[in-house]
Design a protein around this motif. Structure first.
Motif, short mmCIF file in Angstrom:
data_model
loop_
_atom_site.label_atom_id
_atom_site.label_comp_id
_atom_site.label_asym_id
_atom_site.label_seq_id
_atom_site.Cartn_x
_atom_site.Cartn_y
_atom_site.Cartn_z
N THR A 1 0.84 -1.21 0.00
CA THR A 1 0.00 0.00 0.00
C THR A 1 0.87 1.26 0.00
OG1 THR A 1 -0.16 0.10 2.43
CG2 THR A 1 -1.88 -1.14 1.25
N ARG A 2 2.18 1.08 0.15
CA ARG A 2 3.13 2.21 0.08
C ARG A 2 3.92 2.19 -1.22
NH1 ARG A 2 2.88 4.39 5.09
NH2 ARG A 2 2.15 3.00 6.76
N ALA B 1 -7.77 3.60 6.41
CA ALA B 1 -8.35 4.91 6.69
C ALA B 1 -7.41 6.03 6.24
CB ALA B 1 -8.64 5.04 8.19
N GLU B 2 -6.11 5.82 6.46
CA GLU B 2 -5.13 6.81 6.02
C GLU B 2 -5.14 6.97 4.51
OE1 GLU B 2 -0.25 7.48 6.19
OE2 GLU B 2 -1.16 5.73 7.14
N LEU B 3 -5.22 5.84 3.81
CA LEU B 3 -5.25 5.89 2.34
C LEU B 3 -6.54 6.56 1.85
CD1 LEU B 3 -3.95 2.29 1.65
CD2 LEU B 3 -2.77 4.38 0.97
N ARG C 1 -8.00 6.03 -3.23
CA ARG C 1 -8.88 6.51 -2.15
C ARG C 1 -10.24 5.80 -2.21
NH1 ARG C 1 -7.09 11.52 -4.06
NH2 ARG C 1 -9.19 12.23 -4.63
N ALA D 1 -12.86 8.66 8.77
CA ALA D 1 -12.29 8.58 7.42
C ALA D 1 -13.39 8.51 6.37
CB ALA D 1 -11.38 7.36 7.31
N PRO E 1 -6.42 1.02 10.22
CA PRO E 1 -5.81 2.36 10.28
C PRO E 1 -5.11 2.76 8.99
CG PRO E 1 -5.38 1.15 12.30
CD PRO E 1 -5.98 0.17 11.34
N ARG E 2 -4.43 1.82 8.36
CA ARG E 2 -3.75 2.13 7.10
C ARG E 2 -4.77 2.40 5.99
NH1 ARG E 2 -0.42 4.86 4.21
NH2 ARG E 2 0.28 3.83 2.30
N GLU F 1 -8.16 8.89 3.14
CA GLU F 1 -8.12 10.35 3.34
C GLU F 1 -6.99 11.03 2.58
OE1 GLU F 1 -9.10 12.17 7.12
OE2 GLU F 1 -9.14 10.17 8.01
N ARG F 2 -5.85 10.34 2.42
CA ARG F 2 -4.65 11.06 2.00
C ARG F 2 -3.98 10.58 0.72
NH1 ARG F 2 -1.78 11.06 7.98
NH2 ARG F 2 -3.54 11.99 9.11
N ASP F 3 -4.34 9.43 0.21
CA ASP F 3 -3.63 8.98 -0.99
C ASP F 3 -3.84 9.98 -2.13
OD1 ASP F 3 -2.27 6.20 -1.99
OD2 ASP F 3 -3.24 7.26 -3.64
#
Length: 324
Positions: free
Chosen positions: A147-148, A175-177, A187, A203, A172-173, A179-181
């Protein structure tokens, strides 16, 4: 002719003849030979098809071989298909990826997992797609790492693997993607993957304000699936989204949530020019099971679209049953 009868009528000379046709100078003859070999449904003949996939000079023949290897999941076949993901011809790579995505068991899991470190993004993303529906626990760690990845297609497919596995520690990862990818496709995939109990509602609510309408649409779908009660106001606001697709999913979600307070927003869409949206609004009004929806549903019974009229009948029955 049945498979059993065909096997009875074939002999070693027939097989030798098919194998010889794989070396014919005419690519059309070689392609038909691949088809004929595949029709035997004999695992012993798979190396001949794999040889055509790996070494035939014609992309058309190689593509045919990639397509015909579908349904066979032993290590040798999966290895041949993974090798073909590196083929010079795009049509062969695409056919190999499509065939791999049809795998039904984890029989060749180690072959697939070993390719996740391949330098080509296309290979990594195709292998992740093949792993997705297999739901292999051993795919979780590499998928999370990918995912990175620098390539958006790889990240998107990695999210798909995690979405099918439904792992709490991956939320959590995801949710981060969501919002921020930087990629809207990633997204959107992350928002869809968050459709599990315990997902980060924050998120999903943020995704409902995303700059890409496809992400907002997916957020509305996911919030409806999870029945996130604190999303009612945001979904009500989404009924006024500039894209009707988002409005449709918001209406569907509000119906699932039985959000009676959204009735005015739904009522405003009862005459929208898009009939699919009108239908979903009508169905949502029925799910509210509130008497205040009855006049709107009676109005919808005269809608020009028969699907909307049918939805209105169903919705009225729901409201009447609730009143009774």
């Amino acid at each position: 002719m049945s498979f059993e009868l065909l096997q009875d009528t074939l002999n070693d000379d027939d097989i030798a003849g098919l194998a010889q046709r794989l070396d014919h100078p005419d690519e059309a003859v070689r392609r038909i030979a691949v088809l004929d070999l595949a029709e035997q449904e004999d695992p012993a003949l798979l190396p001949l098809i794999a040889r055509a996939l790996a070494g035939d000079a014609s992309p058309t023949v190689r593509r045919e071989a990639a397509e015909r290897l579908g349904g066979w999941e032993d290590d040798a076949v999966v290895t041949a298909l993974c090798d073909a993901l590196d083929d010079d011809a795009p049509e062969v790579r695409t056919a190999a990826a499509q065939t791999l995505s049809g795998l039904k068991t984890g029989e060749a899991a180690e072959v697939l997992l070993a390719r996740l470190t391949h330098p080509a993004p296309f290979v990594r993303s195709a292998v992740l797609r093949a792993l997705r529906e297999l739901r292999l626990p051993q795919a979780a760690a590499p998928a999370l790492a990918l995912t990175r990845d620098a390539d958006a297609a790889v990240r998107r497919e990695a999210v798909g693997v995690l979405g099918w596995l439904r792992l709490d520690h991956a939320l959590p990862r995801l949710a981060e993607l969501a919002e921020r990818d930087p990629d809207a496709g990633v997204r959107r995939a992350a928002v869809g993957a968050l459709a599990v109990e315990g997902a980060a509602a924050g998120a999903l609510l943020a995704a409902l304000r995303d700059s890409a309408w496809q992400v907002r649409e997916e957020a509305a779908i996911t919030l409806g699936k999870l029945r996130v009660a604190e999303a009612v106001d945001a979904l009500d606001a989404a009924l006024r989204d500039e894209y009707w697709q988002v409005r449709l999913q918001a209406a569907r979600a509000l119906g699932r949530l039985q959000a009676v307070g959204a009735l005015p927003g739904l009522a405003a869409l009862i005459t929208h020019p898009i009939s699919n949206l009108r239908k979903e609004v009508v169905l949502a009004l029925g799910e509210l099971r509130h008497a205040a929806a009855r006049p709107l549903l009676q109005q919808a019974q005269t809608d020009p679209d028969p699907e909307v009229r049918k939805a209105a009948r169903i919705a009225l029955a729901q409201v009447d049953a609730a009143s009774a």
